[in-house]
Design an enzyme around this catalytic site. Structure first.
Site, PDB file in Angstrom:
ATOM      1  N   HIS A 126     -53.368  25.404   6.483  1.00 57.12           N
ATOM      2  CA  HIS A 126     -53.673  24.892   5.087  1.00 57.12           C
ATOM      3  C   HIS A 126     -54.194  23.533   4.828  1.00 57.12           C
ATOM      4  CE1 HIS A 126     -50.297  22.062   5.121  1.00 57.12           C
ATOM      5  NE2 HIS A 126     -49.627  23.177   5.862  1.00 57.12           N
TER       6      HIS A 126
ATOM      7  N   GLU B  34     -43.725  29.122   7.480  1.00 58.29           N
ATOM      8  CA  GLU B  34     -43.695  27.915   8.315  1.00 58.29           C
ATOM      9  C   GLU B  34     -42.262  28.172   8.888  1.00 58.29           C
ATOM     10  OE1 GLU B  34     -44.200  26.001  10.559  1.00 58.29           O
ATOM     11  OE2 GLU B  34     -45.447  23.989   9.661  1.00 58.29           O
TER      12      GLU B  34
END
Length: 281
Positions: free
Chosen positions: A23, A135
């Site tokens: 990201h 994550e």
């Protein structure tokens, strides 16, 4: 042939091309890169992209279009966190959205306090959210997601059907996944990809997930190749790799192989022909 300095050969239909993307810069990265303890701050809950992060998204978008990559991607998989979904729709989504009855937007205007216009779902690959590529789970508020029902309002055209729980039941306030657990989850995610029919897939995910997942690969390669596979990703970095089905996990048949002998006829292998010639001499 499979030594570190040699080549390897695999059937094409037992391979997939993965375009791995971390990201763009999130608000948690700004302070977190200076002081790791900043990731513990509740103000970074499900952190959104910074204005710089959106600039990074736009530059990667230009790259995937200019390189021709955009047209080749069959599917985009994203972690269901705000920063990854903003990155996914910003890079791989359609052009600017205009209100119409036949298509909902990928992202509504100003989603996640982004000050960004709505993004169209037309003329772009499908985007699906998958929990397995999230994550490192636990403790850090920035890695805790919101409810899926809230996300569906912000990202109407993202497919959330593979996520079982509306609320985040995976993130624990006092328990952080171990590195080994992240790596095991990453391996499970890569194995799951073989259940998909798509051959060229973009995956928008996170630094820790990528680092621990990819660290298991490249041990049979030259050290520089292993480093290329496993080094940390920068914000909005894209790396293209090929994954190979060594264990017959996938079941796809080749779309390019051709069986030959159509129509059938006599066909002696060249070695047999050479042997007959020697007998006749």
């Amino acid at each position: 042939m499979d030594s570190g300095g040699g080549s390897s050969l695999f059937p094409l239909h037992r391979c997939k091309t993965l375009h791995l993307v971390r990201h763009a810069q999130g608000i948690h990265n700004v302070e977190g890169d200076k002081n790791y303890k900043a990731y513990m701050s509740p103000e970074y809950l499900d952190a959104q992209l910074t204005p710089l992060g959106w600039q990074q998204v736009e530059n990667l978008r230009k790259h995937v279009h200019a390189s021709g990559l955009f047209k080749r991607i069959d599917l985009v998989i994203t972690s269901p966190l705000l920063r990854t979904m903003q990155t996914a729709v910003g890079v791989f989504g359609g052009e600017g959205y205009t209100d119409r009855m036949d298509a909902v937007p990928l992202m509504v205007a100003n989603a996640g306090i982004s000050d960004h216009s709505a993004i169209s779902s037309l003329n772009c690959p499908p985007i699906v959210a998958v929990e397995l590529c999230r994550e490192h789970l636990g403790v850090h508020p920035c890695d805790r997601r919101r409810s899926i029902s809230e996300y569906q309002c912000l990202f109407p055209a993202i497919d959330f059907s593979l996520i079982e729980s509306d609320e985040d039941v995976l993130w624990k306030e006092n328990i952080r996944e171990t590195k080994e657990e992240v790596a095991a989850r990453g391996a499970k995610f890569l194995n799951w990809l073989w259940t998909r029919k798509e051959k060229e897939i973009a995956i928008v995910t996170h630094s820790g997930f990528l680092f621990h997942t990819l660290g298991a690969f490249g041990n049979d390669c030259h050290p520089s190749v292993k480093n290329e596979i496993g080094k940390h990703f920068a914000n909005c970095e894209l790396r293209s790799m090929v994954i190979v089905d060594r264990s017959m996990a996938g079941s796809d048949l080749s779309t390019t192989n051709y069986p030959g002998k159509i129509p059938p006829g006599l066909d002696l292998p060249s070695a047999a022909v050479d042997g007959n010639l020697e007998k006749d001499a």
